[in-house]
Design a protein around this motif. Structure first.
Motif, short mmCIF file in Angstrom:
data_model
loop_
_atom_site.label_atom_id
_atom_site.label_comp_id
_atom_site.label_asym_id
_atom_site.label_seq_id
_atom_site.Cartn_x
_atom_site.Cartn_y
_atom_site.Cartn_z
N GLY A 165 48.56 39.16 35.92
CA GLY A 165 49.34 37.98 36.29
C GLY A 165 50.81 38.25 36.53
O GLY A 165 51.50 37.42 37.12
N THR A 166 51.33 39.38 36.03
CA THR A 166 52.76 39.64 36.22
C THR A 166 53.01 40.90 37.05
O THR A 166 54.14 41.37 37.14
CB THR A 166 53.48 39.77 34.86
OG1 THR A 166 52.83 40.79 34.10
CG2 THR A 166 53.46 38.47 34.08
N CYS A 167 51.95 41.46 37.63
CA CYS A 167 52.08 42.69 38.41
C CYS A 167 52.82 42.45 39.72
O CYS A 167 52.64 41.41 40.34
CB CYS A 167 50.70 43.24 38.76
SG CYS A 167 49.78 43.84 37.35
N PHE A 168 53.63 43.44 40.13
CA PHE A 168 54.19 43.39 41.50
C PHE A 168 54.36 44.79 42.07
O PHE A 168 55.27 45.05 42.84
CB PHE A 168 55.49 42.59 41.54
CG PHE A 168 56.59 43.05 40.61
CD1 PHE A 168 56.58 42.73 39.26
CD2 PHE A 168 57.66 43.80 41.09
CE1 PHE A 168 57.60 43.15 38.41
CE2 PHE A 168 58.70 44.22 40.25
CZ PHE A 168 58.66 43.90 38.90
N CYS A 169 53.44 45.69 41.72
CA CYS A 169 53.56 47.08 42.17
C CYS A 169 53.40 47.20 43.68
O CYS A 169 54.00 48.08 44.30
CB CYS A 169 52.55 47.97 41.46
SG CYS A 169 50.83 47.60 41.84
N ALA A 170 52.59 46.31 44.28
CA ALA A 170 52.35 46.43 45.72
C ALA A 170 53.68 46.32 46.48
O ALA A 170 53.93 47.08 47.41
CB ALA A 170 51.37 45.37 46.19
N SER A 171 54.55 45.41 46.02
CA SER A 171 55.83 45.26 46.72
C SER A 171 56.80 46.39 46.40
O SER A 171 57.77 46.59 47.12
CB SER A 171 56.46 43.90 46.39
OG SER A 171 56.83 43.85 45.03
N GLY A 238 50.42 38.33 42.65
CA GLY A 238 51.12 37.08 42.92
C GLY A 238 52.62 37.20 43.03
O GLY A 238 53.29 36.30 43.52
N ARG A 239 53.18 38.28 42.50
CA ARG A 239 54.65 38.38 42.49
C ARG A 239 55.13 39.49 43.41
O ARG A 239 54.39 40.46 43.63
CB ARG A 239 55.15 38.64 41.07
CG ARG A 239 54.92 37.45 40.17
CD ARG A 239 55.25 37.76 38.73
NE ARG A 239 54.41 36.92 37.88
CZ ARG A 239 54.87 35.98 37.05
NH1 ARG A 239 56.16 35.79 36.91
NH2 ARG A 239 54.04 35.26 36.33
N THR A 240 56.35 39.36 43.87
CA THR A 240 56.91 40.40 44.73
C THR A 240 58.38 40.59 44.41
O THR A 240 59.06 39.69 43.92
CB THR A 240 56.84 40.01 46.23
OG1 THR A 240 57.46 38.74 46.40
CG2 THR A 240 55.40 39.96 46.73
N LEU A 241 58.85 41.79 44.68
CA LEU A 241 60.29 42.06 44.64
C LEU A 241 60.62 42.66 46.00
O LEU A 241 60.01 43.66 46.40
CB LEU A 241 60.61 43.05 43.50
CG LEU A 241 62.09 43.25 43.25
CD1 LEU A 241 62.64 42.15 42.38
CD2 LEU A 241 62.35 44.58 42.56
N ASP A 242 61.54 42.04 46.69
CA ASP A 242 61.85 42.47 48.05
C ASP A 242 62.81 43.67 47.99
O ASP A 242 63.93 43.56 47.50
CB ASP A 242 62.48 41.30 48.80
CG ASP A 242 62.73 41.64 50.26
OD1 ASP A 242 62.30 42.74 50.70
OD2 ASP A 242 63.35 40.81 50.95
N LEU A 243 62.35 44.81 48.50
CA LEU A 243 63.16 46.02 48.43
C LEU A 243 64.22 46.09 49.54
O LEU A 243 65.13 46.90 49.47
CB LEU A 243 62.26 47.26 48.53
CG LEU A 243 61.39 47.57 47.30
CD1 LEU A 243 60.44 48.72 47.59
CD2 LEU A 243 62.25 47.91 46.09
N THR A 244 64.09 45.21 50.53
CA THR A 244 65.03 45.25 51.65
C THR A 244 66.45 45.00 51.16
O THR A 244 66.72 43.98 50.51
CB THR A 244 64.68 44.15 52.68
OG1 THR A 244 63.28 43.97 52.68
CG2 THR A 244 65.19 44.50 54.06
N ASP A 245 67.34 45.92 51.43
CA ASP A 245 68.75 45.74 51.11
C ASP A 245 68.97 45.47 49.61
O ASP A 245 69.95 44.85 49.22
CB ASP A 245 69.31 44.57 51.94
CG ASP A 245 70.83 44.50 51.90
OD1 ASP A 245 71.45 45.58 51.82
OD2 ASP A 245 71.38 43.38 51.92
N LEU A 246 68.01 45.90 48.79
CA LEU A 246 68.04 45.55 47.36
C LEU A 246 69.34 45.96 46.69
O LEU A 246 70.03 45.14 46.07
CB LEU A 246 66.83 46.20 46.65
CG LEU A 246 66.72 45.92 45.15
CD1 LEU A 246 66.44 44.44 44.89
CD2 LEU A 246 65.60 46.76 44.53
N LYS A 247 69.68 47.24 46.82
CA LYS A 247 70.84 47.76 46.10
C LYS A 247 72.12 47.04 46.52
O LYS A 247 72.85 46.51 45.68
CB LYS A 247 70.96 49.27 46.36
CG LYS A 247 72.02 49.94 45.53
CD LYS A 247 72.08 51.42 45.79
CE LYS A 247 72.95 51.72 46.98
NZ LYS A 247 73.12 53.18 47.20
#
Lengths: 370, 259
Positions: A165-171, A238-247
């Motif tokens: 439920g808290t995974c976001f490895c795909a993103s 279900g969750r994502t973290l957008d890596l675009t321009d992250l830093k």
């Protein structure tokens, strides 16, 4: 997927063979087991110790273990432990010093010689181990104990066939499919062909062990079933973290008012850093024998959430809660890239599940990025 | 060490149960080593042989609850080079500080046949409210290894390794599963100072905060979460009103939920 050596199939009933082979070669077999209402990583002796049939529900600040009707050994999603406790122990004496007449003698312990066999390492966890490799043995400052354990270790990875439920490895591009760094890779399948594992190898060590297993060649159908099972896990996430321009976007948010808001919820208890598989910070504690004839230096896992962590002459640099939360998130997602060339987060979601008040790093990063 | 004069140690008791000073005797295996490096000069619970002060180290147990004690602590401070207070009573007022939330005269008249004989203060207060304290050792009771560590650090002229971070840190280093996340049991660990070795969570119980508030405790956020976990306001008040009820962050938090 790149071309891997022809995959084999191991009947689930023969999984014990793997443990037997590893134990015969003096490996400490470490793997998942159920203890205190969670799946934890401990020393295991047999497949009986594995969390067969157990699965979990995870969301912000909540974890519940349930015994389902399934018979999978690896049907759970990782619990609070990561493998770092076996490669980078929570406390370790760095040296002892004996007081002599006009000097003192320093005695540093030799690396322990422990050979860990990590069984059931997931894609995000393997990515985390490779992040720690960069920090603890590939750079300028090498941790001898970590390096020794790491080089001695055998990694038996397992592909995820279900997302937590808290995974976001795909993103984060770290899973759910294991890409590299393993010795042996298993994918567990239960279908009309039965209950079996596809077995892939990626190292000499892995091939030598797998050669002793009673495997049979995998059929195209079985490999497709394994592939589909992993694809399903990726879709479930279900969750994502957008890596675009992250830093850069996080750097721009350094003065965001959002830090104050999250600090209102944050307990600064340090749980997120303790369960994080990449957090490596430690403090170094000096202590003495009562008589003063001996001194000891001990290293312990520390956390950027403690006030003492940033204590230098005159006081703590990060006395406020928001500055400590900001340090953690920015280090993990931004500074890390400058320091080690990778993002420090692998998307395992532990900090979300095991935060006692359910703070979600993906939400906070999004809010700060604005 | 043998040629030097051993530093003298005195142990003092105020309103308390004696459990903390007993931890010194509980040191058992280490007690002889301690007695080797300090001279136990005044410790009535251990020996009737009392040497006169001043003393190098005074360990003070208990809280101030009577006018007489409020005087006595000043005398002890004057004859002590270093004053270390031990336990929740001495550092926060102890369980007896529950009186601070009510009118003590009502209790006195309900409990004693002759209330006029009782001379007591309205509030139970920590030692640091009365005199300068060199070090506060938390816990109900204190951890005996902490006590040895403080004596050890004093003898060797170094800082004692006593953390002020949360119980969660030692709980997770130990490999425990978070009881609050995994079972929903209310736990004060995230706002409590480490030191006990996370005893209760190690046995699947929530933390009762025997060691009192940690550095920068966000009691408000934790209380809000407990409320969301279906804890009633009166249960939250009780959670914060334990052995460290009168420690400032806990006092404020329990009062916020009392309405």
């Amino acid at each position: 997927m790149g071309a891997t050596p022809t995959a084999a199939v191991l009947d689930a009933g023969n999984l014990q063979q793997l443990l037997d082979i590893l134990q015969k070669q003096n490996y400490q077999t470490v793997g998942p087991t159920v203890r205190d209402n969670a799946v934890v990583y401990e020393h295991i002796q047999s497949v009986e110790d594995l969390p067969r049939g157990w699965t979990d529900e995870q969301t912000n600040g909540r974890y519940r273990l349930t015994h389902g009707k399934g018979k999978k050994f690896f049907g759970y999603v990782h619990g609070p432990n990561s493998w770092k406790k076996f490669l980078y122990p929570p406390a370790r004496q760095l040296y002892a010093a004996d007081r002599m007449k006009h000097r003192f003698d320093v005695v540093a312990p030799e690396p322990s010689g422990i050979k860990p066999a990590l069984i059931g390492v997931r894609a995000c966890e393997l990515a985390a181990i490779m992040v720690q490799d960069r920090v603890l043995m590939d750079g300028e400052y090498i941790d001898p104990e970590y390096k020794a354990r790491r080089q001695n270790a055998v990694i038996v990875a397992v592909n995820c066939t279900r997302a937590g439920g808290t995974c976001f490895c795909a993103s984060m591009n770290t899973g759910p499919r294991v890409q590299e760094g393993y010795d042996i890779l298993l994918t567990e399948v239960v279908d009309s062909h039965g209950h079996y594992f596809t077995v892939e190898t990626a190292s000499e060590k892995g091939r030598a062990i797998a050669a002793q297993l009673a495997t049979s060649p995998a059929s195209e159908e079985q490999l497709a079933a394994a592939r589909q099972a992993v694809d399903k896990a990726a879709r479930q996430m279900g969750r994502t973290l957008d890596l675009t321009d992250l830093k850069d976007s996080l750097y721009r948010g350094f003065d965001s008012i959002h830090w104050e808001k999250v600090a209102g919820r944050c307990l600064t208890c340090g749980n997120c850093t303790m369960v994080c598989p990449t957090c490596f910070c430690v403090n170094v504690e000096d202590t003495t024998a009562l008589t003063g004839e001996q001194a000891f230096r001990i290293r312990r896992w520390d956390s950027c959430f403690t006030v003492d962590f940033s204590y230098i002459h005159g006081g703590s640099i990060r006395a406020t809660d928001y500055s400590r939360y900001r340090q953690w998130l920015l280090h993990k997602l931004a500074y890390w890239q400058d320091q080690f060339g990778v993002v420090g987060c692998v998307g395992c979601g532990r900090c979300i599940t095991w935060c006692p008040v359910g703070i979600d790093i993906t939400e906070e990063a999004r809010a700060v990025k604005g | 060490m043998a040629s030097k004069k051993k530093p003298t140690l005195a142990v003092w008791k105020f309103a308390s149960c004696d459990g903390c000073q007993l931890s010194l005797l509980d040191c058992e295996d280490e007690l002889l080593a301690v007695a080797d490096v300090v001279q136990i000069a005044n410790f009535p619970e251990a020996s009737r042989a009392v040497k006169r002060g001043p003393y190098d180290i005074s360990l003070v147990e208990g809280s101030i609850t009577t006018p007489h004690d409020a005087e006595r602590i000043h005398k002890i401070r004057r004859m002590s080079k270093t004053l270390v207070v031990i336990g929740a009573c001495a550092t926060a007022g102890g369980i007896q500080a529950l009186r601070n939330f009510t009118d003590v005269r009502r209790y006195v008249s309900a409990v004693y046949a002759h209330p006029e004989y009782i001379e007591t203060l309205n509030k139970s207060t920590p030692i640091a409210d009365h005199v300068f304290v060199d070090f506060e050792l938390r816990g109900c009771p204190i951890n005996k290894y902490h006590l040895i560590e403080v004596i050890n650090a004093y003898l060797n002229g170094r800082k004692p390794n006593i953390p002020s971070y949360s119980v969660c840190m030692e709980c997770k280093r130990k490999g425990n599963v978070c009881v609050m996340v995994a079972t929903g049991v209310p736990c004060l660990g995230p706002v409590t100072q480490a030191g006990c070795g996370a005893i209760c969570p190690s046995f699947n119980r929530g933390c009762y905060s025997c060691f009192g508030p940690k550095e920068t405790p966000n009691t408000e956020a934790l209380a809000g979460w407990l409320h969301a976990l279906d804890q009633r306001p009166d249960e939250i008040v009780r959670a914060f009103r334990g052995f460290n009820a009168y420690a400032e962050p806990f006092r404020k938090q329990s009062e916020a939920y009392e309405k």
